[in-house]
Scaffold this motif. Structure first.
Motif, PDB file in Angstrom:
ATOM      1  N   GLY A  21       0.812  -0.687  -0.225  1.00 58.50           N
ATOM      2  CA  GLY A  21       0.012  -0.290  -0.408  1.00 58.50           C
ATOM      3  C   GLY A  21       0.824   1.102   0.022  1.00 58.50           C
ATOM      4  N   GLY A  22       1.860   0.839  -0.945  1.00 51.70           N
ATOM      5  CA  GLY A  22       2.762   2.614  -0.262  1.00 51.70           C
ATOM      6  C   GLY A  22       3.957   2.839   0.582  1.00 51.70           C
ATOM      7  N   GLY A  23       4.339   1.456   0.880  1.00 53.60           N
ATOM      8  CA  GLY A  23       4.678   1.563   1.810  1.00 53.60           C
ATOM      9  C   GLY A  23       6.373   1.486   1.362  1.00 53.60           C
ATOM     10  N   TYR A  24       7.305   0.894   2.381  1.00 46.01           N
ATOM     11  CA  TYR A  24       8.689   0.822   1.863  1.00 46.01           C
ATOM     12  C   TYR A  24       9.187  -0.567   1.522  1.00 46.01           C
ATOM     13  N   GLY A  52      18.875  10.561  -6.626  1.00 49.31           N
ATOM     14  CA  GLY A  52      17.317  11.435  -6.926  1.00 49.31           C
ATOM     15  C   GLY A  52      16.112  10.597  -6.879  1.00 49.31           C
ATOM     16  N   MET A  53      16.034   9.197  -6.678  1.00 47.39           N
ATOM     17  CA  MET A  53      15.260   8.029  -7.274  1.00 47.39           C
ATOM     18  C   MET A  53      14.569   7.135  -5.816  1.00 47.39           C
ATOM     19  N   VAL A  54      15.807   7.269  -4.943  1.00 44.85           N
ATOM     20  CA  VAL A  54      14.497   6.871  -3.698  1.00 44.85           C
ATOM     21  C   VAL A  54      14.672   7.957  -2.747  1.00 44.85           C
ATOM     22  N   HIS A  55      13.560   7.038  -1.750  1.00 46.24           N
ATOM     23  CA  HIS A  55      14.297   7.981  -0.392  1.00 46.24           C
ATOM     24  C   HIS A  55      14.578   7.183   0.573  1.00 46.24           C
ATOM     25  N   GLN A  60      14.029   0.554   7.560  1.00 45.73           N
ATOM     26  CA  GLN A  60      12.658  -0.039   7.419  1.00 45.73           C
ATOM     27  C   GLN A  60      12.796  -0.124   5.206  1.00 45.73           C
ATOM     28  N   GLY A  61      13.636   0.175   4.571  1.00 40.68           N
ATOM     29  CA  GLY A  61      13.382   0.232   3.670  1.00 40.68           C
ATOM     30  C   GLY A  61      13.895   1.656   2.474  1.00 40.68           C
ATOM     31  N   VAL A  62      13.705   1.437   1.818  1.00 44.01           N
ATOM     32  CA  VAL A  62      13.289   2.342  -0.002  1.00 44.01           C
ATOM     33  C   VAL A  62      12.059   2.898  -0.023  1.00 44.01           C
ATOM     34  N   GLN A  63      12.014   4.207  -0.285  1.00 46.29           N
ATOM     35  CA  GLN A  63      10.455   4.240  -1.179  1.00 46.29           C
ATOM     36  C   GLN A  63      10.964   5.482  -2.722  1.00 46.29           C
ATOM     37  N   LEU A  64      10.022   4.497  -3.559  1.00 47.47           N
ATOM     38  CA  LEU A  64      10.243   6.077  -4.583  1.00 47.47           C
ATOM     39  C   LEU A  64       9.964   7.105  -4.390  1.00 47.47           C
TER      40      LEU A  64
END
Length: 233
Positions: A21-24, A52-55, A60-64
């Motif tokens: 659902g949009g998580g990491y 600049g492609m991910v946070h 937790q990991g990464v998000q786009l």
């Protein structure tokens, strides 16, 4: 123009995040999907963050980012358009599409993408039932449930099937579990047992693991903007 590796990572992160659902997306999960070592993933994620492609968030990991999401959806769009073109125009078999599109998706131009989209009549779904993102980078909202979770008795239509395993696709084709096919769930055995369904004019037993990978929608819903074909009902 981004490298094949960058696009594959962004696509994997998008799919993993979408499942939550949009998580990491975790390093471990990305490594499993791409079949690479965790150390290699960590190195690439550092590179993607600098681009600049991910946070990244610790533990937790990464998000786009918006830019990463745009590239991921462009890659997914090209993959699914290519699958559709290979199937409808070039006559590839169902189980050959994914691996061939994986090779081609990184190397077509914007013009070629637009031309095959037009030649196909601007399709909204690929042959496996997966939605094709728009050229503006929008993914259609989908409301599907796993066949394994359908209440008994229930009449549904197959909407999507996973495309990454050629062997699994061959099995689905053999038993007739294809997108847009209608079926009725008669019984689910307890303790994670198999399902008994009516498929056409015959009964078919489907293992719970297989049923968990097949996505369906209620028969009265619309598919591809139109009513379900009566010949598949």
């Amino acid at each position: 123009m981004y490298t094949e590796s960058v696009e594959n990572y962004l696509k994997a992160i998008y799919k993993l995040s979408s499942r939550q659902g949009g998580g990491y997306a975790s390093t471990k999960a990305i490594a499993e999907v791409l079949e690479v070592r965790s150390a290699s993933v960590s190195k690439m994620l550092q590179r993607l963050e600098k681009m600049g492609m991910v946070h990244h968030r610790s533990y937790q990991g990464v998000q786009l980012t918006s830019q990463g999401r745009r590239i991921a959806l462009r890659t997914i769009r090209r993959h699914r358009l290519l699958e559709t073109y290979l199937y409808e125009v070039l006559g590839y078999s169902w189980e050959q599409l994914h691996s061939e599109a994986e090779l081609l998706e990184h190397y077509i131009s914007d013009l070629f993408e637009a031309k095959i989209d037009e030649a196909l009549g601007f399709p909204t779904h690929d042959p496996h039932g997966d939605p094709i993102p728009s050229k503006e980078g929008k993914m259609p909202d989908i409301q599907h449930i796993a066949l394994a979770n359908v209440e008994v008795p229930g009449e549904v239509v197959i909407a999507r099937v996973p495309d990454s395993s050629a062997q699994f696709l061959c099995y689905l084709k053999e038993v007739g579990l294809l997108p847009k096919v209608s079926l009725k769930v008669l019984r689910k055995e307890p303790f994670n047992g198999p399902l008994l369904v009516v498929l056409g004019d015959r009964e078919q037993v489907i293992g719970r693991e297989v049923a968990g990978k097949i996505w369906v929608k209620k028969k009265r819903d619309l598919i591809d903007g139109g009513r379900i074909d009566e010949e598949n009902s």
